[in-house]
Enzyme design. Sequence first.
Site, PDB file in Angstrom:
ATOM      1  N   ARG A 146      42.766  27.386  27.659  1.00 51.85           N
ATOM      2  CA  ARG A 146      42.706  28.353  26.535  1.00 51.85           C
ATOM      3  C   ARG A 146      43.364  27.454  24.707  1.00 51.85           C
ATOM      4  O   ARG A 146      43.705  26.724  25.414  1.00 51.85           O
ATOM      5  CB  ARG A 146      43.771  29.872  26.340  1.00 51.85           C
ATOM      6  CG  ARG A 146      43.667  30.253  27.278  1.00 51.85           C
ATOM      7  CD  ARG A 146      44.192  31.527  27.897  1.00 51.85           C
ATOM      8  NE  ARG A 146      43.937  32.916  29.062  1.00 51.85           N
ATOM      9  CZ  ARG A 146      44.755  32.230  30.208  1.00 51.85           C
ATOM     10  NH1 ARG A 146      45.491  31.747  30.046  1.00 51.85           N
ATOM     11  NH2 ARG A 146      44.444  33.133  30.971  1.00 51.85           N
ATOM     12  N   LYS A 170      49.573  32.666  30.214  1.00 52.26           N
ATOM     13  CA  LYS A 170      49.258  33.731  30.332  1.00 52.26           C
ATOM     14  C   LYS A 170      50.863  34.200  31.187  1.00 52.26           C
ATOM     15  O   LYS A 170      50.698  33.933  31.743  1.00 52.26           O
ATOM     16  CB  LYS A 170      48.539  35.090  30.213  1.00 52.26           C
ATOM     17  CG  LYS A 170      47.749  34.904  28.582  1.00 52.26           C
ATOM     18  CD  LYS A 170      46.323  36.090  28.747  1.00 52.26           C
ATOM     19  CE  LYS A 170      45.551  35.493  27.547  1.00 52.26           C
ATOM     20  NZ  LYS A 170      44.951  36.529  27.856  1.00 52.26           N
ATOM     21  N   HIS A 242      36.742  29.223  22.553  1.00 52.81           N
ATOM     22  CA  HIS A 242      37.012  29.593  23.855  1.00 52.81           C
ATOM     23  C   HIS A 242      35.372  29.630  24.161  1.00 52.81           C
ATOM     24  O   HIS A 242      35.434  29.715  25.935  1.00 52.81           O
ATOM     25  CB  HIS A 242      36.998  31.526  23.564  1.00 52.81           C
ATOM     26  CG  HIS A 242      37.301  32.159  24.249  1.00 52.81           C
ATOM     27  ND1 HIS A 242      39.159  31.169  24.886  1.00 52.81           N
ATOM     28  CD2 HIS A 242      37.214  33.171  25.815  1.00 52.81           C
ATOM     29  CE1 HIS A 242      39.030  32.594  26.047  1.00 52.81           C
ATOM     30  NE2 HIS A 242      38.573  33.414  26.730  1.00 52.81           N
ATOM     31  N   ARG A 245      36.050  27.444  27.012  1.00 49.58           N
ATOM     32  CA  ARG A 245      36.400  27.590  28.271  1.00 49.58           C
ATOM     33  C   ARG A 245      34.904  28.309  28.770  1.00 49.58           C
ATOM     34  O   ARG A 245      35.054  28.827  30.538  1.00 49.58           O
ATOM     35  CB  ARG A 245      37.133  28.709  27.990  1.00 49.58           C
ATOM     36  CG  ARG A 245      37.824  29.334  29.161  1.00 49.58           C
ATOM     37  CD  ARG A 245      39.038  29.665  28.742  1.00 49.58           C
ATOM     38  NE  ARG A 245      39.583  31.318  29.239  1.00 49.58           N
ATOM     39  CZ  ARG A 245      40.675  30.965  30.321  1.00 49.58           C
ATOM     40  NH1 ARG A 245      40.942  29.540  31.286  1.00 49.58           N
ATOM     41  NH2 ARG A 245      41.824  31.451  30.797  1.00 49.58           N
ATOM     42  N   HIS A 268      43.157  33.234  35.845  1.00 52.96           N
ATOM     43  CA  HIS A 268      43.255  35.103  35.745  1.00 52.96           C
ATOM     44  C   HIS A 268      44.039  35.100  36.588  1.00 52.96           C
ATOM     45  O   HIS A 268      43.892  34.696  38.168  1.00 52.96           O
ATOM     46  CB  HIS A 268      42.141  34.916  36.404  1.00 52.96           C
ATOM     47  CG  HIS A 268      40.705  34.464  34.968  1.00 52.96           C
ATOM     48  ND1 HIS A 268      39.423  34.513  35.099  1.00 52.96           N
ATOM     49  CD2 HIS A 268      40.440  34.455  33.435  1.00 52.96           C
ATOM     50  CE1 HIS A 268      39.242  34.232  34.212  1.00 52.96           C
ATOM     51  NE2 HIS A 268      39.755  34.509  32.625  1.00 52.96           N
ATOM     52  N   TYR A 277      31.341  35.350  35.061  1.00 48.54           N
ATOM     53  CA  TYR A 277      30.883  34.110  35.145  1.00 48.54           C
ATOM     54  C   TYR A 277      29.640  34.460  36.146  1.00 48.54           C
ATOM     55  O   TYR A 277      28.959  33.428  35.822  1.00 48.54           O
ATOM     56  CB  TYR A 277      31.972  33.064  35.090  1.00 48.54           C
ATOM     57  CG  TYR A 277      32.989  33.079  34.423  1.00 48.54           C
ATOM     58  CD1 TYR A 277      32.516  32.560  32.358  1.00 48.54           C
ATOM     59  CD2 TYR A 277      33.830  33.476  33.964  1.00 48.54           C
ATOM     60  CE1 TYR A 277      33.081  32.818  31.706  1.00 48.54           C
ATOM     61  CE2 TYR A 277      34.700  33.256  33.136  1.00 48.54           C
ATOM     62  CZ  TYR A 277      34.316  32.775  31.837  1.00 48.54           C
ATOM     63  OH  TYR A 277      35.071  33.007  30.756  1.00 48.54           O
TER      64      TYR A 277
END
Length: 296
Positions: A146, A170, A242, A245, A268, A277
């Site tokens: 990210r 995150k 992004h 990514r 994730h 995706y």
Amino acid sequence: MTLEPTPEIRAFIDYCRFNEGLSHNTLSAYERDLKAVQNAIPVDLSRATTPQIESYLLDNHQQQVNPRTIARRLSSLKRFYRYLCLQNQLAEDPAALLKAPALLQSIPSVITEEQVEALLRAPDLKTHLGVRDKAILELMYASGLRVSEVVSLPFEQLNLSAGLVQVTGKGNKERIVPLGEMAIEALQCYVKTARPGLISTNKWVDSLFVSRLGRAMTRQTLWHRIKNLALLAGIESNLSPHGLRHAFATHLINHGADLRTVQLLLGHADLSTTQIYTHVAQARMQKIHQQHHPRG
């Protein structure tokens, strides 16, 4: 109108910051959403009832507020009330049984492998900034990091001898991501030549990537650099950082990578987030079929 967050909202934001390690952007979104609800209901947010929250969400719907915005606000409310229950400030969660509006999962636009190659050729390798930009692009395409992970990446978390980078994502979750040969080569060149040239000899900067002033790069700087390089590469789509990514994940799946591996590489928490995706890859295959099959 309430311009400042209530003490309960402030306490909630502080709790998320110090106990859950959430990013500045996430905390800002929580505060913004909670203030928006507080300004729209007739009682203190911490004392709102389920019907009052339902009425607020219905008003959002009637005002044709974007369903994603409504869903995000409800998510912020649910987290806020769970916190209040955890702190024994509420006996029941008034938002527990409320459901967000159904959302159609949008498929992100993805640049082609040929466009990525053109983008990687765009930086001017005769300059320190060009060498830096080349290293950033190679890293992002090789690892799917990210933007926030790139600009905050500490120098010591890069292990070029092992071909790995340790990323703090995150929620302060760490993951190890492998690097390809091209990314390793570009990063080695940057570390040996460009980075020392951008940093004064009498100071140390923790961040791997630095600006022309020798300071840690910002998200805004990285955003503008990639935008400009995309224009130089002749990429007409509105490419964002992004987008690399998205390209990383989609191109991996196109070449046979399994979904679980891509999930781990992207960091994730939920596999369903990664599944978008597969839809991207299928949509691209359908487009190619329509364009090239004689009965398409």
